[in-house]
Scaffold this motif. Structure first.
Motif, short mmCIF file in Angstrom:
data_model
loop_
_atom_site.label_atom_id
_atom_site.label_comp_id
_atom_site.label_asym_id
_atom_site.label_seq_id
_atom_site.Cartn_x
_atom_site.Cartn_y
_atom_site.Cartn_z
N ALA A 169 3.41 -1.82 -12.90
CA ALA A 169 4.33 -2.85 -13.00
C ALA A 169 5.33 -2.41 -11.59
CB ALA A 169 5.23 -2.41 -13.67
N VAL A 170 5.01 -1.32 -11.07
CA VAL A 170 5.31 -0.96 -9.66
C VAL A 170 4.64 -0.91 -8.60
CG1 VAL A 170 6.18 1.16 -8.05
CG2 VAL A 170 7.06 1.66 -10.42
N THR A 171 3.37 -1.31 -8.64
CA THR A 171 3.01 -1.78 -7.69
C THR A 171 2.84 -3.45 -7.20
OG1 THR A 171 0.52 -2.02 -9.42
CG2 THR A 171 1.01 0.27 -8.21
N GLN A 172 3.53 -3.34 -8.27
CA GLN A 172 3.48 -5.28 -8.41
C GLN A 172 4.29 -5.77 -7.55
OE1 GLN A 172 3.50 -7.02 -12.36
NE2 GLN A 172 1.79 -6.70 -12.57
N ARG A 173 5.85 -4.91 -6.84
CA ARG A 173 6.96 -5.13 -6.35
C ARG A 173 6.28 -4.63 -5.05
NH1 ARG A 173 12.03 -5.89 -10.27
NH2 ARG A 173 10.96 -7.25 -11.36
N TYR A 174 5.98 -2.97 -5.28
CA TYR A 174 6.24 -1.73 -4.15
C TYR A 174 4.40 -1.12 -3.74
CZ TYR A 174 10.65 -2.29 -5.72
OH TYR A 174 12.33 -2.54 -6.01
N SER A 175 4.43 -0.48 -2.35
CA SER A 175 3.61 0.57 -2.37
C SER A 175 3.97 1.89 -3.28
CB SER A 175 3.23 0.80 -0.82
OG SER A 175 4.78 1.28 -1.14
N LEU A 176 2.78 2.10 -3.59
CA LEU A 176 3.12 3.39 -4.45
C LEU A 176 1.78 4.96 -4.38
CD1 LEU A 176 4.30 5.00 -7.43
CD2 LEU A 176 2.33 3.66 -8.50
N ASP A 177 2.63 6.14 -4.11
CA ASP A 177 1.36 6.51 -4.31
C ASP A 177 0.78 7.65 -5.10
OD1 ASP A 177 0.65 6.92 -1.02
OD2 ASP A 177 2.59 6.40 -1.17
N LEU A 178 -0.42 7.68 -5.45
CA LEU A 178 -1.06 8.34 -6.81
C LEU A 178 -1.48 9.55 -6.49
CD1 LEU A 178 -1.32 8.09 -9.66
CD2 LEU A 178 -2.73 7.13 -9.68
N PHE A 179 -1.23 10.57 -6.90
CA PHE A 179 -2.04 11.90 -6.92
C PHE A 179 -2.25 12.53 -8.26
CE2 PHE A 179 1.17 11.20 -3.36
CZ PHE A 179 -0.16 12.12 -2.24
N THR A 180 -3.41 12.25 -8.56
CA THR A 180 -4.19 12.52 -9.58
C THR A 180 -5.24 13.18 -9.83
OG1 THR A 180 -4.24 11.64 -12.46
CG2 THR A 180 -4.92 10.51 -10.45
N HIS A 181 -6.04 13.51 -11.20
CA HIS A 181 -7.34 14.13 -11.24
C HIS A 181 -8.02 12.45 -11.50
CE1 HIS A 181 -6.57 18.26 -11.06
NE2 HIS A 181 -5.82 17.86 -12.12
N TYR A 182 -7.66 12.00 -11.69
CA TYR A 182 -8.42 9.96 -11.34
C TYR A 182 -8.75 9.56 -10.95
CZ TYR A 182 -10.51 6.36 -15.16
OH TYR A 182 -10.76 5.67 -15.44
N LYS A 183 -9.66 9.74 -10.18
CA LYS A 183 -10.17 8.89 -8.87
C LYS A 183 -10.07 7.05 -9.11
CE LYS A 183 -10.32 13.17 -6.88
NZ LYS A 183 -11.84 14.00 -5.62
N ASP A 184 -10.46 7.29 -9.87
CA ASP A 184 -10.85 5.60 -10.30
C ASP A 184 -10.42 4.37 -10.94
OD1 ASP A 184 -13.36 6.86 -10.21
OD2 ASP A 184 -14.19 7.42 -11.46
N LEU A 185 -9.15 4.81 -10.73
CA LEU A 185 -7.85 4.18 -11.13
C LEU A 185 -7.87 3.49 -9.80
CD1 LEU A 185 -5.51 2.86 -12.49
CD2 LEU A 185 -4.19 4.17 -11.96
#
Length: 368
Positions: free
Chosen positions: A229-245
């Motif tokens: 939902a956030v990415t539909q309106r804004y840029s989002l920086d994700l830091f996570t172990h799961y790299k395939d999203l």
């Protein structure tokens, strides 16, 4: 914690074990190692981050006080018969769970919220520029998704029932009802998701299926839904172990080092999202203390524990649902002065009341 104990005037002797060794390792080896160490050093107490039955068993035999501080909720190893031993003094970040134990007559389980090391964080984050609009640091529960591994084996009725539970639970914030509605498919879940037999395990089948199978799955579904939902309106920086999203407007940076890099992310982000794990009853997660302690602006789902420690709208901001989250993201991206004041208030509140030195004093003062 090491620094906090030393700064408060205490000396430490270390016994190095991994959590996995303490949970599933050779008990005789643990006993032998600790016995040799204790016979030489004569400690007053034994302390661990998180609680381990193997340490209780050792301390009970040695007539030592065992203090543990649990930083996740719910925490499975609390639900073992060893928790009843009076050598324990267990501190837990979730007030509601502490009250459940106390109502059951286990008076040595106490509420103690998390903390941050302000001195270290201030050194790491000094004079850093903002480079991210919105950041989320955390697991997606896709790395080790137990529910999905067995979903194809479930009956169609059980799978549909779980899907309906998840869809309904996602609409409700602040209350988790999964355990209350799981009985119609509990036998099927136990058939598919079998657990290891462990000595002293007091967890019911309902508790195991709720907290180890269903709630992690809901947490993952919710986090993906909110981030999308956030990415539909804004840029989002994700830091996570799961790299395939991958999503439009999503920058997946992969994992981030907890001690050195994560505080920088918090300080350099205009908005830091917290999405608490489903199953946490009232606790304020450690990540929230990390964000505020680093001087970051915190936008979190509501947890009742916040009201014991912080002032909404002054130290942090909470959202009630997806639409409210998006509205508040838009507002605080535009209002820099207000956002910066809230971030500073949160940081200063941590520094004045919620450091690890504060927690060490609280733990040890209660033993006097």
């Amino acid at each position: 914690m090491e620094e906090a104990f030393i700064q408060e005037g205490h000396s430490l002797i270390f016994a190095k074990f991994t959590a996995n060794e303490l949970q599933y390792g050779d008990v005789s080896n643990i006993d032998d190692t600790l016995t040799a160490l204790v016979s030489k050093t004569k400690p007053e107490i034994v302390f661990t981050v998180d609680y381990f039955p193997s340490v209780t068993n050792f301390c009970s035999k040695q007539k030592l006080r065992y203090i543990s501080w649990i930083y996740d909720s719910p925490y499975d190893w609390m639900y073992f018969t060893s928790i009843l031993d009076p050598c324990n003094v267990v501190y837990m970040l979730d007030k509601e769970i502490c009250l459940e134990f106390q109502r059951a007559g286990i008076s040595h389980v106490h509420y103690l919220p998390m903390a941050a090391n302000i001195e270290r964080l201030d050194t790491i984050t000094i004079d850093l520029p903002l480079i991210y609009k919105i950041a989320f640091v955390g697991a997606l529960y896709l790395e080790n998704d137990t529910f999905s591994k067995g979903a194809d084996i479930l009956t169609s009725y059980a799978k549909g029932y779980v899907d309906a539970l998840v869809a309904t639970q996602l609409k409700i914030s602040g209350y988790n009802f999964i355990s209350e509605l799981l009985d119609p498919i509990l036998g099927e879940l136990c058939r598919v998701y079998q657990r290891l037999p462990l000595e002293g395990d007091m967890r019911t089948d309902n508790f195991f299926c709720t907290e180890s199978i269903i709630n992690p799955w809901i947490s993952g579904v919710e986090r993906i839904d909110l981030l999308e939902a956030v990415t539909q309106r804004y840029s989002l920086d994700l830091f996570t172990h799961y790299k395939d999203l991958h999503m439009p407007n999503l920058h997946n940076h992969g994992t981030v080092n907890y001690y050195r890099e994560m505080p920088r992310v918090f300080k350099q982000s205009k908005i830091n999202l917290n999405i608490s794990r489903r199953g946490m009853k009232s606790a304020v997660p450690l990540r929230c203390f990390d964000i505020m302690g680093a001087g970051g602006f915190l936008l979190s789902n509501f947890q009742a524990g916040f009201l014991d420690l912080f002032v909404p709208g002054e130290d942090f901001i909470y959202y009630e649902n997806k639409e409210d989250m998006l509205q508040k993201i838009g507002y605080y991206l535009k209002h820099d002065k207000e956002r910066n004041e809230i971030a500073k208030n949160g940081h200063d509140k941590i520094a004045s009341k919620h450091t690890y030195r504060h927690r060490v004093r609280e733990m040890l003062d209660s033993l006097k």
